[in-house]
Enzyme design. Structure first.
Site, PDB file in Angstrom:
ATOM      1  N   HIS A   1       6.684   1.234  -2.471  1.00 45.62           N
ATOM      2  CA  HIS A   1       5.534   0.338  -2.307  1.00 45.62           C
ATOM      3  C   HIS A   1       5.774  -1.042  -2.939  1.00 45.62           C
ATOM      4  O   HIS A   1       5.308  -2.045  -2.421  1.00 45.62           O
ATOM      5  CB  HIS A   1       4.296   1.003  -2.914  1.00 45.62           C
ATOM      6  CG  HIS A   1       3.028   0.239  -2.694  1.00 45.62           C
ATOM      7  ND1 HIS A   1       2.620  -0.171  -1.431  1.00 45.62           N
ATOM      8  CD2 HIS A   1       2.075  -0.209  -3.558  1.00 45.62           C
ATOM      9  CE1 HIS A   1       1.459  -0.832  -1.539  1.00 45.62           C
ATOM     10  NE2 HIS A   1       1.127  -0.871  -2.815  1.00 45.62           N
TER      11      HIS A   1
ATOM     12  N   SER B   1      -0.067  -5.393  -0.826  1.00 45.85           N
ATOM     13  CA  SER B   1      -1.029  -4.323  -1.111  1.00 45.85           C
ATOM     14  C   SER B   1      -2.461  -4.875  -1.068  1.00 45.85           C
ATOM     15  O   SER B   1      -2.888  -5.402  -0.056  1.00 45.85           O
ATOM     16  CB  SER B   1      -0.674  -3.670  -2.452  1.00 45.85           C
ATOM     17  OG  SER B   1      -1.232  -2.389  -2.553  1.00 45.85           O
TER      18      SER B   1
END
Length: 253
Positions: free
Chosen positions: A235, A85
């Site tokens: 995610h 990320s």
């Protein structure tokens, strides 16, 4: 100012960069597994996170510079670099700026594109924590639950809770600086940046952060990149399906 890290094992250097509001500690389990294969794993806390220094300046350029200084301070030479990320965007920035310092690049569930701001609810929830009144982790969780229904997200955020001094809880990350500079987190990679080394992008099958059409932009910046999907994962793919994530990384290495 030096970045804090946990160093596990001996061998070829392997740096792991965490995501927004996380820390190197989030990667300890996988870090130990990589170390068992003969890597020296560096679980780095990026600025304004974990045990690293706090600063009002917060963007990918300075985070890449911090990493350059870290590699020089530890005399690491060429290193494997894995980023998730926000840590993935930092890793992309670093590889493009300092390609001679990277042997292989692994990007976890983030693309080089612009991302619209979507952390408002989480930041608002964290700002609502009044540590002059909150005295236990459960009390903090109860307040966060008014804003964040997902237990996993709350548990992730509460990992950064610690006793600043006796009777006073605090968050390790620099919430003020992160909130002030939150637009920086979604910014795209500079359009002229390119890294020609071996690269893999790993995405969570249920995430949506990397769409099929993003592969065109990925290949523009990273011509040798491959895109692989980790099943049954969103995610936080490394936490949701650690075995498949680990297997993908090791196969690439």
């Amino acid at each position: 100012m030096k970045l804090h890290s946990q160093i596990i094992g001996t061998g070829k250097p392997f740096i792991i960069l965490h995501g927004l509001l996380g820390s190197g500690d989030n990667w300890k389990t996988l870090g130990k597994q990589f170390a068992e294969l003969g890597y020296q794993v560096h679980l780095v806390d990026l600025r304004n996170h974990g045990h690293s220094f706090h600063s009002e300046v917060f963007n990918y350029q300075v985070m890449a510079e911090d990493l350059k200084n870290y590699i020089e301070n530890h005399s690491l030479g060429k290193t494997i670099l894995l980023g998730h990320s926000m840590g993935g965007k930092t890793a992309m920035e670093f590889a493009a700026e300092y390609p001679e310092a990277v042997s292989k690049l692994i990007i976890a569930d983030i693309g080089p594109k612009q991302y619209p701001q979507h952390h408002q609810d989480i930041l608002k929830a964290l700002e609502s924590l009044n540590f002059s009144e909150i005295k236990t982790r459960d009390e903090a969780d109860e307040i966060l639950s008014n804003f964040i229904k997902d237990l996993g997200t709350r548990q992730f955020l509460l990992k950064s809770l610690y006793w600043k001094k006796k009777g006073e809880l605090a968050l390790r990350f620099n919430l003020k600086a992160i909130t002030k500079n939150i637009e920086e987190v979604g910014k795209p990679l500079n359009s002229s940046f390119k890294y020609d080394g071996e690269t893999v992008f790993l995405r969570g099958a249920k995430s949506g952060y990397i769409e099929d059409f993003d592969e065109v932009l990925i290949k523009k910046h990273f011509p040798k990149a491959s895109l692989q999907t980790v099943s049954n994962a969103g995610h936080w793919l490394h936490a949701e399906n650690p075995k498949e994530f680990y297997d993908n990384v090791i196969n690439f290495l």
